[in-house]
Design an enzyme around this catalytic site. Structure first.
Site, PDB file in Angstrom:
ATOM      1  CB  CYS A 163     -40.232  12.143 -30.339  1.00 22.57           C
ATOM      2  SG  CYS A 163     -40.206  12.429 -28.799  1.00 22.57           S
TER       3      CYS A 163
ATOM      4  CB  CYS B 175     -42.764  15.377 -29.874  1.00 20.23           C
ATOM      5  SG  CYS B 175     -41.162  15.896 -30.136  1.00 20.23           S
TER       6      CYS B 175
ATOM      7  CG  HIS C 169     -37.166  15.783 -30.061  1.00 22.27           C
ATOM      8  ND1 HIS C 169     -37.715  14.820 -29.439  1.00 22.27           N
ATOM      9  CD2 HIS C 169     -36.159  15.359 -30.597  1.00 22.27           C
ATOM     10  CE1 HIS C 169     -37.015  13.590 -29.483  1.00 22.27           C
ATOM     11  NE2 HIS C 169     -35.968  14.206 -30.513  1.00 22.27           N
TER      12      HIS C 169
ATOM     13  CG  ASN D 277     -31.803   7.439 -16.492  1.00 23.09           C
ATOM     14  OD1 ASN D 277     -30.850   7.844 -15.740  1.00 23.09           O
ATOM     15  ND2 ASN D 277     -32.359   6.152 -16.909  1.00 23.09           N
TER      16      ASN D 277
ATOM     17  CB  SER E  30     -35.631   5.071 -24.090  1.00 19.59           C
ATOM     18  OG  SER E  30     -36.550   5.640 -23.536  1.00 19.59           O
TER      19      SER E  30
ATOM     20  CG  HIS F  83     -39.199  15.211 -25.677  1.00 19.89           C
ATOM     21  ND1 HIS F  83     -39.843  15.585 -26.808  1.00 19.89           N
ATOM     22  CD2 HIS F  83     -39.521  15.777 -24.658  1.00 19.89           C
ATOM     23  CE1 HIS F  83     -40.675  16.532 -26.538  1.00 19.89           C
ATOM     24  NE2 HIS F  83     -40.572  16.719 -25.156  1.00 19.89           N
TER      25      HIS F  83
ATOM     26  CG  HIS G 226     -38.176  12.055 -20.734  1.00 19.72           C
ATOM     27  ND1 HIS G 226     -37.412  12.151 -21.733  1.00 19.72           N
ATOM     28  CD2 HIS G 226     -38.193  10.890 -20.083  1.00 19.72           C
ATOM     29  CE1 HIS G 226     -36.701  10.709 -21.715  1.00 19.72           C
ATOM     30  NE2 HIS G 226     -37.259  10.147 -20.552  1.00 19.72           N
TER      31      HIS G 226
ATOM     32  CD  GLN H 291     -39.086   7.128 -16.145  1.00 24.84           C
ATOM     33  OE1 GLN H 291     -39.654   6.331 -15.465  1.00 24.84           O
ATOM     34  NE2 GLN H 291     -37.984   6.736 -16.848  1.00 24.84           N
TER      35      GLN H 291
END
Ligand code: H2U
Ligand code: ZN
Length: 346
Positions: free
Chosen positions: A49, A52, A120, A160, A168, A171, A173, A175
């Site tokens: 990943c 990570c 993760h 997203n 994609s 993990h 996250h 933006q």
């Protein structure tokens, strides 16, 4: 008021757009495809990943062994920091016809990735309220830093989530994309809120929250500082909105208590979503706030939108196609039915 059991349309005063509601169609048979669900089992650390701790990213950079929230510049940023010189030369003042028809503007800014946790295998509802509050604090710090720059006038924070949304990497996250130009959705909401303030001398989203608190039909829950509703004009089947109770134009204005209030609301709605179809619920969510363009923006009330695509199960999602691409958005399930189903899971 039309009969809500029959086809009707509803107005979104924020964007000044209409949505068609067709409640009688909710029972039509479904013969469309099903999406395969991503398997839920993931390790707490994935050596492959790129988010990570300690791992190498696509461009060779190495993530530190971070413990809480970790922010880095997107290695494949959609907007690049071109600086003020590039922005001055945008051809906006040319007067010939072709220049008016073929308008373009230079764009400059920054894209960053915000890891919510080093683990993760976690998602927002797995985090504690304190951990989510740390995400909120990082959002605020990022907006304070970027919003102060004169080559940045808007900061879009978003997450997203899920393969069906094109995310994609599982993990946890989000933006941020910060830009010089103010994006279309923000311009629409600025116009909608400014028109309301000019006409009513009051805040659109405060009046809206009061209305929803009185109606109670679409209100999902509230805490001391935030409320969660299925908007009257929702387009996505289980779309929701988080609204603050105080007049807060930008996320940087949140008090400590409001940061916790927002974190609590985020945990509650994402937990509720995961229970709806017994799946890690995909969505696009994000913060809408006043531009950082030097204006006061008294019309603005910050808020968050959740736009989840799932319609009737973990695998059946709504598409915005056909009539919706060409004419206007449409939904079958009413926002009141959606609110009723979500409220039972709280
Ligand atoms: P999603 O949230 O849509 O999955 O995007 C993750 C972002 O991470 C994506 O914008 C960035 C991509 O550009 N990324 C990096 O910055 N570095 C990498 O090594 C891989 C992905
Ligand atoms: Zn990871």
């Amino acid at each position: 008021m039309p009969n809500f059991d029959l086809p009707h349309r509803r107005f979104n005063p924020l964007t000044q757009e209409w949505v068609l509601v067709s409640p009688h169609r909710a029972k039509r048979p479904w013969q469309g495809g099903t999406e395969k669900t991503a398997s839920a089992q993931r390790p707490a650390y994935d050596p492959t990943c790129y988010l990570c701790p300690g791992n190498v990213r696509a461009n060779g950079a190495v993530n530190p062994n971070y413990a809480g929230v970790y922010v880095f510049d997107n290695d494949f940023a959609a907007i690049l920091p071109l600086g003020n010189d590039a922005l001055d030369d945008d051809g906006r003042n040319r007067s010939d016809l072709a220049a008016e028809l073929l308008q373009s503007q230079a764009e400059s800014g920054v894209c960053r990735v915000i890891c919510f946790s080093p683990c993760h295998d976690q998602t927002m509802p797995d985090l504690s309220v304190a951990q989510i509050a740390e995400v909120v604090q990082v959002w605020m710090a990022q907006c304070a830093e970027l919003g102060a720059r004169d080559d940045i006038r808007y900061v879009q924070l978003f997450e997203n989530k899920g393969e069906v949304m094109g995310c994609s990497n599982p993990h946890p996250h989000g933006q941020l994309w910060a830009s010089y130009n103010i994006p279309t959705e923000i311009e629409k909401e600025t116009r909608g809120q400014a028109a309301w303030l000019a006409q009513k001398k009051s805040l659109l989203l405060r009046d809206y929250l009061t209305t929803e608190q009185q109606a109670a039909e679409r209100l999902l829950f509230e805490n001391e500082h935030f409320a969660c509703v299925v908007p009257f004009w929702a387009v996505w089947p289980f779309e929701t909105m988080l609204l603050p109770k105080r007049h807060i134009r930008r996320i940087v204005e949140l008090t400590e208590a409001e940061q916790l209030g927002l974190a609590d609301a985020l945990k509650r709605i994402t937990t509720c979503y995961d229970q709806l179809f017994d799946v890690s619920f995909p969505y696009s969510m994000g913060v809408h706030q006043a531009p950082y363009d030097g204006d006061d923006h008294p019309e603005w009330q910050m808020h968050l939108h959740f736009y989840p695509p799932l319609l009737r199960s973990a695998t059946v999602k709504k598409f915005l196609v056909g009539y919706e691409m060409l004419a206007q958005p449409q939904r079958d399930l009413t926002p009141e039915q959606a609110a009723d189903r979500l409220r039972r899971l709280l």
